[in-house]
Design a protein around this motif. Structure first.
Motif, short mmCIF file in Angstrom:
data_model
loop_
_atom_site.label_atom_id
_atom_site.label_comp_id
_atom_site.label_asym_id
_atom_site.label_seq_id
_atom_site.Cartn_x
_atom_site.Cartn_y
_atom_site.Cartn_z
N VAL A 66 -4.85 11.56 14.07
CA VAL A 66 -3.64 11.74 13.25
C VAL A 66 -3.83 12.87 12.24
CG1 VAL A 66 -3.04 9.31 13.54
CG2 VAL A 66 -4.28 10.02 11.48
N ASP A 67 -2.68 13.36 11.71
CA ASP A 67 -2.71 14.44 10.73
C ASP A 67 -2.95 13.93 9.31
OD1 ASP A 67 -2.00 16.57 12.58
OD2 ASP A 67 -0.03 15.63 12.66
N ALA A 68 -2.45 12.73 9.03
CA ALA A 68 -2.59 12.15 7.70
C ALA A 68 -2.57 10.63 7.83
CB ALA A 68 -1.47 12.63 6.78
N ILE A 69 -3.03 9.97 6.77
CA ILE A 69 -3.16 8.52 6.77
C ILE A 69 -2.17 7.90 5.79
CG2 ILE A 69 -4.69 6.62 6.07
CD1 ILE A 69 -7.05 8.35 7.06
N VAL A 70 -1.44 6.90 6.26
CA VAL A 70 -0.66 6.04 5.37
C VAL A 70 -1.47 4.76 5.21
CG1 VAL A 70 1.48 4.75 5.03
CG2 VAL A 70 1.55 7.00 6.13
N HIS A 71 -2.10 4.61 4.04
CA HIS A 71 -2.98 3.47 3.80
C HIS A 71 -2.15 2.35 3.16
CE1 HIS A 71 -7.03 1.94 1.94
NE2 HIS A 71 -6.28 0.97 2.41
N VAL A 72 -1.86 1.31 3.95
CA VAL A 72 -1.06 0.19 3.46
C VAL A 72 -1.97 -0.77 2.70
CG1 VAL A 72 0.50 -1.70 4.07
CG2 VAL A 72 0.50 0.42 5.42
N VAL A 73 -1.60 -1.04 1.45
CA VAL A 73 -2.41 -1.89 0.58
C VAL A 73 -1.57 -3.11 0.19
CG1 VAL A 73 -3.77 -2.00 -1.53
CG2 VAL A 73 -3.49 0.19 -0.36
N ARG A 74 -2.11 -4.27 0.40
CA ARG A 74 -1.37 -5.50 0.06
C ARG A 74 -1.31 -5.67 -1.45
NH1 ARG A 74 -2.36 -11.56 2.58
NH2 ARG A 74 -1.51 -12.74 0.82
N CYS A 75 -0.09 -5.71 -1.96
CA CYS A 75 0.12 -5.85 -3.41
C CYS A 75 0.99 -7.07 -3.71
CB CYS A 75 0.77 -4.59 -3.97
SG CYS A 75 -0.33 -3.17 -4.00
N PHE A 76 0.80 -8.11 -2.95
CA PHE A 76 1.53 -9.36 -3.20
C PHE A 76 0.59 -10.53 -2.95
CE2 PHE A 76 2.12 -8.44 1.30
CZ PHE A 76 1.87 -9.67 1.91
N ASP A 77 0.87 -11.64 -3.63
CA ASP A 77 0.11 -12.87 -3.44
C ASP A 77 0.98 -13.86 -2.69
OD1 ASP A 77 -2.31 -12.25 -5.03
OD2 ASP A 77 -0.88 -12.14 -6.69
N ILE A 83 -2.21 1.54 13.61
CA ILE A 83 -3.61 1.34 14.02
C ILE A 83 -4.08 -0.04 13.57
CG2 ILE A 83 -5.98 2.17 13.69
CD1 ILE A 83 -4.65 5.00 13.31
N ALA A 84 -4.81 -0.72 14.42
CA ALA A 84 -5.25 -2.09 14.12
C ALA A 84 -6.03 -2.17 12.82
CB ALA A 84 -6.09 -2.62 15.28
N GLY A 85 -6.02 -3.36 12.20
CA GLY A 85 -6.67 -3.55 10.91
C GLY A 85 -8.17 -3.32 10.96
N LEU A 86 -8.66 -2.61 9.95
CA LEU A 86 -10.10 -2.38 9.82
C LEU A 86 -10.71 -3.47 8.94
CD1 LEU A 86 -10.02 1.46 9.12
CD2 LEU A 86 -10.69 0.36 11.25
N VAL A 87 -11.98 -3.75 9.14
CA VAL A 87 -12.67 -4.74 8.32
C VAL A 87 -14.03 -4.17 7.90
CG1 VAL A 87 -11.59 -6.77 9.38
CG2 VAL A 87 -13.67 -5.80 10.41
N VAL A 108 -2.86 2.67 8.41
CA VAL A 108 -4.13 1.95 8.41
C VAL A 108 -4.18 0.96 7.25
CG1 VAL A 108 -5.28 3.95 9.43
CG2 VAL A 108 -5.45 3.57 6.98
N GLY A 109 -5.16 0.08 7.30
CA GLY A 109 -5.36 -0.90 6.24
C GLY A 109 -6.12 -2.08 6.79
N LEU A 110 -6.39 -3.05 5.93
CA LEU A 110 -7.02 -4.29 6.37
C LEU A 110 -6.06 -5.07 7.26
CD1 LEU A 110 -8.58 -5.44 2.97
CD2 LEU A 110 -9.85 -4.65 4.96
N VAL A 120 -1.97 -6.91 6.09
CA VAL A 120 -1.46 -6.31 4.85
C VAL A 120 -0.01 -5.84 5.01
CG1 VAL A 120 -3.72 -5.61 3.99
CG2 VAL A 120 -2.39 -4.01 5.38
N GLY A 121 0.52 -5.92 6.24
CA GLY A 121 1.92 -5.54 6.47
C GLY A 121 2.09 -4.27 7.26
N LYS A 122 1.03 -3.80 7.94
CA LYS A 122 1.11 -2.53 8.67
C LYS A 122 2.14 -2.59 9.80
CE LYS A 122 -3.10 -2.37 9.99
NZ LYS A 122 -3.31 -3.78 9.57
#
Length: 363
Positions: A95-106, A71-75, A6-8, A11-13
């Motif tokens: 799902v059993d657990a969440i992999v939260h993808v966070v954008r850490c690049f500009d 899973i599609a991006g949340l807003v 998941v993530g915005l 972000v690279g999901k």
């Protein structure tokens, strides 16, 4: 084990999902490229299983697997239906657990829904939507539980007290997973499908130039949040992982070495997922098949046998067990047996990670 990515948006999901499964999920530089969740299964890398295969030369090789759901991006406003949010949140409940993808690049060439990358803001946005969705869910659940108390249903009062504590925390903007519960309370809540109760791994999607740089400002922000929440932040370059996924094993090792890495971010994430969910693997081996079986930590031998077949559990007699390290050192099962390293264990034996097992049963 099923993990939701998941993530915005943007972000690279989906790029990470491609690396994980080589499934070729559609990837594009605009929000909501993913509508229906992509699902893929990936084998869990396990050197122990590889070694057993070299010993037995089996007809079949079956590693443990992890199912990933892109899973599609949340807003902002997802909990109220923005950006098809209700549909996407429902996918996360499975799902059993969440992999939260966070954008850490500009990168000005990759659109960000809020203009610029800001890991703290982005994490807060996602977590708030999960909490708001849980508040709405708990309001309905509390109403139902209060009716059970009025009807004097057995145990309903204690359950109501737990629910009220959770609702209070959610109302204060606190994720349910940050609360502490007794073993009995945890068992009571086992089937409560709260989004903010699910264990989380933060996958910090860093730029290619930041690989090996644990001090990048964006990653440090994510790691600090993870430490506050008693979970793990893993630096991972989705783009590099996608390139690694296309390489042969020998090329892969050389590529990782050139990057100064011992293990890929993906493999690290799978290992962390096992730890996060309290999972271990036991192994079975023979000329027909070598196989890894996933069980929860603390599982006893008969229940582990039941993972193979219900008859194994029903007619369980004993388990012949050798620790993988002992078998590796002995170089063969026969030698391990001669050295007294193969143990006969009964119904109360608690399985250990890496146990190589032969179950004896009678039905």
């Amino acid at each position: 084990m099923k993990l939701g990515i998941v993530g915005l948006p943007n972000v690279g999901k989906s790029t990470l999902f491609n690396a994980i499964t080589r499934a070729g999920a559609e990837c594009a530089n605009y929000p909501f490229c993913t509508i229906e969740p992509n699902v893929g299964v990936v084998m869990v890398p396990d050197e122990r299983l590889d070694y057993l295969a070299s010993l037995y030369n089996p007809q079949k090789y079956t590693p443990a697997v992890v199912e990933f759901v892109d899973i599609a991006g949340l807003v902002k406003g997802a909990s109220k239906g923005e950006g098809l949010g209700n549909k996407f949140l429902a996918n996360i409940r499975e799902v059993d657990a969440i992999v939260h993808v966070v954008r850490c690049f500009d990168d000005p060439n990759v659109i960000h829904v809020d203009g610029t990358a800001d890991p703290r803001r982005d994490i807060d946005t996602i977590e708030l939507e999960l909490i708001l969705s849980d508040i709405e869910f708990m309001e309905r659940r509390l109403d139902k539980q209060r009716k059970a108390v009025k009807a004097q249903t057995a145990g309903s009062t204690s359950v109501l007290q737990i629910y009220e504590r959770i609702f209070e925390a959610l109302s204060e903007g606190k994720s349910a997973r940050l609360l502490e519960f007794s073993d009995d309370e945890t068992e009571t809540l086992r089937d409560l499908p709260l989004l903010s109760m699910k264990p989380v791994i933060f996958a910090a999607n860093i730029s290619e130039g930041d690989i090996g740089n644990a001090e990048s400002a964006h990653f440090l922000s994510v790691r600090e949040i993870a430490e506050q929440q008693n979970c793990r932040a893993i630096p991972i370059s989705a783009k590099i992982e996608e390139e690694i996924a296309l390489l042969q094993d020998s090329e892969r090792e050389m590529f990782l070495e050139d990057l100064g890495l011992q293990i890929s971010g993906l493999d690290l994430m799978i290992q962390e997922s096992y730890r996060l969910l309290g999972l271990i693997s036991f192994l079975t081996a023979g000329p027909q098949e070598v196989r890894a079986w996933t069980i929860r930590e603390g599982t006893k031998a008969p229940q582990a046998a039941g993972k193979i077949h219900s008859d194994f559990e029903r007619g369980f007699i004993r388990a012949e067990v050798v620790a993988y390290k002992d078998l590796f050192d002995a170089r063969s099962y026969a030698v391990a047996k001669e050295r007294g390293l193969v143990r006969s264990e009964g119904k109360e034996y608690v399985m250990k990670d890496g146990d190589v097992v032969l179950f004896r049963f009678n039905v």
